[in-house]
Design a protein around this motif. Structure first.
Motif, mmCIF file in Angstrom:
data_model
loop_
_atom_site.group_PDB
_atom_site.id
_atom_site.type_symbol
_atom_site.label_atom_id
_atom_site.label_comp_id
_atom_site.label_asym_id
_atom_site.label_seq_id
_atom_site.Cartn_x
_atom_site.Cartn_y
_atom_site.Cartn_z
ATOM 1 N N THR A 202 0.814 -1.228 0.000
ATOM 2 C CA THR A 202 0.000 0.000 0.000
ATOM 3 C C THR A 202 0.844 1.274 0.000
ATOM 4 O O THR A 202 0.290 2.380 0.037
ATOM 5 N N SER A 203 2.194 1.132 -0.064
ATOM 6 C CA SER A 203 3.078 2.310 0.063
ATOM 7 C C SER A 203 2.699 3.433 -0.886
ATOM 8 O O SER A 203 2.712 4.600 -0.518
ATOM 9 N N GLU A 204 2.387 3.051 -2.126
ATOM 10 C CA GLU A 204 2.147 4.067 -3.164
ATOM 11 C C GLU A 204 0.674 4.154 -3.544
ATOM 12 O O GLU A 204 0.343 4.751 -4.565
ATOM 13 N N LEU A 205 -0.192 3.515 -2.763
ATOM 14 C CA LEU A 205 -1.624 3.506 -3.104
ATOM 15 C C LEU A 205 -2.407 4.389 -2.144
ATOM 16 O O LEU A 205 -2.057 4.494 -0.967
ATOM 17 N N SER A 206 -3.480 4.988 -2.648
ATOM 18 C CA SER A 206 -4.380 5.712 -1.747
ATOM 19 C C SER A 206 -5.262 4.681 -1.042
ATOM 20 O O SER A 206 -5.394 3.534 -1.511
ATOM 21 N N LEU A 207 -5.876 5.093 0.063
ATOM 22 C CA LEU A 207 -6.793 4.194 0.772
ATOM 23 C C LEU A 207 -7.881 3.710 -0.187
ATOM 24 O O LEU A 207 -8.216 2.518 -0.222
ATOM 25 N N GLU A 208 -8.413 4.610 -0.996
ATOM 26 C CA GLU A 208 -9.478 4.254 -1.933
ATOM 27 C C GLU A 208 -9.013 3.169 -2.913
ATOM 28 O O GLU A 208 -9.754 2.229 -3.208
ATOM 29 N N GLN A 209 -7.766 3.273 -3.375
ATOM 30 C CA GLN A 209 -7.253 2.261 -4.313
ATOM 31 C C GLN A 209 -7.134 0.891 -3.643
ATOM 32 O O GLN A 209 -7.432 -0.133 -4.260
ATOM 33 N N VAL A 210 -6.721 0.886 -2.378
ATOM 34 C CA VAL A 210 -6.601 -0.398 -1.659
ATOM 35 C C VAL A 210 -7.998 -0.999 -1.472
ATOM 36 O O VAL A 210 -8.218 -2.192 -1.718
ATOM 37 N N VAL A 211 -8.939 -0.156 -1.058
ATOM 38 C CA VAL A 211 -10.317 -0.626 -0.837
ATOM 39 C C VAL A 211 -10.873 -1.217 -2.140
ATOM 40 O O VAL A 211 -11.455 -2.312 -2.144
ATOM 41 N N GLU A 212 -10.663 -0.521 -3.248
ATOM 42 C CA GLU A 212 -11.139 -1.004 -4.559
ATOM 43 C C GLU A 212 -10.576 -2.391 -4.865
ATOM 44 O O GLU A 212 -11.290 -3.274 -5.344
ATOM 45 N N GLN A 213 -9.283 -2.576 -4.603
ATOM 46 C CA GLN A 213 -8.652 -3.876 -4.895
ATOM 47 C C GLN A 213 -9.284 -4.993 -4.073
ATOM 48 O O GLN A 213 -9.549 -6.078 -4.575
ATOM 49 N N VAL A 214 -9.519 -4.711 -2.794
ATOM 50 C CA VAL A 214 -10.082 -5.752 -1.920
ATOM 51 C C VAL A 214 -11.527 -6.048 -2.332
ATOM 52 O O VAL A 214 -11.921 -7.221 -2.442
ATOM 53 N N VAL A 215 -12.300 -5.007 -2.589
ATOM 54 C CA VAL A 215 -13.697 -5.204 -2.999
ATOM 55 C C VAL A 215 -13.745 -6.015 -4.303
ATOM 56 O O VAL A 215 -14.569 -6.927 -4.457
ATOM 57 N N ALA A 216 -12.826 -5.731 -5.232
ATOM 58 C CA ALA A 216 -12.787 -6.475 -6.499
ATOM 59 C C ALA A 216 -12.461 -7.950 -6.258
ATOM 60 O O ALA A 216 -13.077 -8.840 -6.852
ATOM 61 N N LEU A 217 -11.528 -8.217 -5.344
ATOM 62 C CA LEU A 217 -11.167 -9.617 -5.045
ATOM 63 C C LEU A 217 -12.346 -10.366 -4.432
ATOM 64 O O LEU A 217 -12.605 -11.527 -4.766
ATOM 65 N N VAL A 218 -13.077 -9.689 -3.547
ATOM 66 C CA VAL A 218 -14.258 -10.321 -2.938
ATOM 67 C C VAL A 218 -15.282 -10.620 -4.041
ATOM 68 O O VAL A 218 -15.864 -11.714 -4.086
ATOM 69 N N GLY A 219 -15.478 -9.674 -4.957
ATOM 70 C CA GLY A 219 -16.425 -9.872 -6.064
ATOM 71 C C GLY A 219 -16.045 -11.079 -6.919
ATOM 72 O O GLY A 219 -16.894 -11.901 -7.267
ATOM 73 N N GLU A 220 -14.749 -11.217 -7.205
ATOM 74 C CA GLU A 220 -14.277 -12.355 -8.016
ATOM 75 C C GLU A 220 -14.563 -13.680 -7.315
ATOM 76 O O GLU A 220 -15.034 -14.628 -7.936
ATOM 77 N N LYS A 221 -14.265 -13.724 -6.012
ATOM 78 C CA LYS A 221 -14.473 -14.972 -5.257
ATOM 79 C C LYS A 221 -15.958 -15.322 -5.193
ATOM 80 O O LYS A 221 -16.338 -16.484 -5.284
#
Ligand SMILES: Nc1ncnc2c1ncn2[C@@H]1O[C@H](COP(=O)(O)OP(=O)(O)O)[C@@H](O)[C@H]1O
Ligand SMILES: Nc1ccn([C@H]2C[C@H](O)[C@@H](COP(=O)(O)OP(=O)(O)O)O2)c(=O)n1
Length: 225
Positions: A202-221
């Motif tokens: 997360t060093s170079e990511l905004s909080l929103e970008q991290v949240v988006e990634q996690v939400v996308a992974l949950v959607g895929e699963k």
């Protein structure tokens, strides 16, 4: 009703676990559990009751005494010890300095893990649980496992922003590194990435970008099952 989704978010201090977990839970309508707050709460109780936090036998002996209750609403995280609100005192530097020693004691972990599994099992739509050993030990069958990382410099800058100058960035970084070493080096369920966890730096990511990634992974699963 769809099957409850369990999201495990682990990683060292200052990587964004709490902020990410709360936002993901709120966005997906899930419960939220901060297991670090539980370890901080039992540490606060030990300090308040004169238990020597450097004496594992004394901690083990008292581990069953305090009633630790953590709320699971991402909009209003709450933590009580014997019915008393502990949300302020668990964030003091005294507690932060002692929490790794207390949380290394197996009797403490056995108790906390029991409470954590019960919270996950009773969450109606599912839960986001954050900590150090959620994907490896507490909920090894979680739907999605995330391991957050960030450089020590970034983590220290984030933490000292919260401490509002109470500690220098250099001292904050040294304290974080000491705690990482203690949490990763303990015998019982150390801080570790599960083999099947997705690592997100997360060093170079905004909080929103991290949240988006996690939400996308949950959607895929969810789509895959
Ligand atoms: N991706 C990010 N970018 C910038 N700041 C962040 C990010 N994620 C979290 N933060 C900030 O860093 C600090 C520590 O985040 P927190 O979620 O408490 O981390 P952790 O639970 O891993 O210790 C907070 O002030 C938070 O607002
Ligand atoms: N699942 C967990 C969560 C936290 N701990 C311990 C180890 C951590 O240093 C402390 C405090 O965790 P917390 O998540 O509150 O720490 P930070 O907010 O990231 O600084 O608790 C643990 O042993 N196992």
């Amino acid at each position: 009703m769809s099957i409850p989704v369990i999201v495990a978010i682990d990683g060292p201090s200052g990587t964004g676990k709490s902020s990410t977990s709360r936002a993901v839970a709120a966005r997906l309508g899930l419960s939220y559990l901060d297991t670090g707050a539980q370890y901080r709460a039992i540490t606060w109780w030990m300090l308040s009751n004169g238990v020597d936090v450097n004496d594992p036998l004394a901690i083990a002996d008292q581990a069953g005494k305090p009633a630790i209750v953590a709320g699971t609403d991402p909009a209003a995280p709450a933590i009580t010890v014997d019915g008393v609100d502990a949300s302020g005192p668990i964030r003091t530097q005294e507690v932060t300095a002692a929490v790794s020693a207390v949380s290394a004691v197996p009797e403490v972990r056995t108790r906390m893990v029991e409470i954590q599994r019960a919270a996950a099992a009773s969450a109606p739509a599912g839960i986001v649980v954050e900590g150090r050993d959620i994907g490896t030990t507490v909920l090894p069958d979680a739907t999605v496992k995330i391991f957050l990382t960030a450089s020590p410099e970034v983590r220290a800058a984030r933490r000292s922003g919260e401490l509002k100058g109470a500690q220098s960035v250099a001292d904050t970084q040294a304290a974080l590194i000491r705690r990482d070493a203690a949490d990763s080096g303990r015998t019982t369920s150390p801080l570790a990435k599960a083999d099947d966890a997705v690592e997100v730096d997360t060093s170079e990511l905004s909080l929103e970008q991290v949240v988006e990634q996690v939400v996308a992974l949950v959607g895929e699963k969810r789509a895959a099952r």
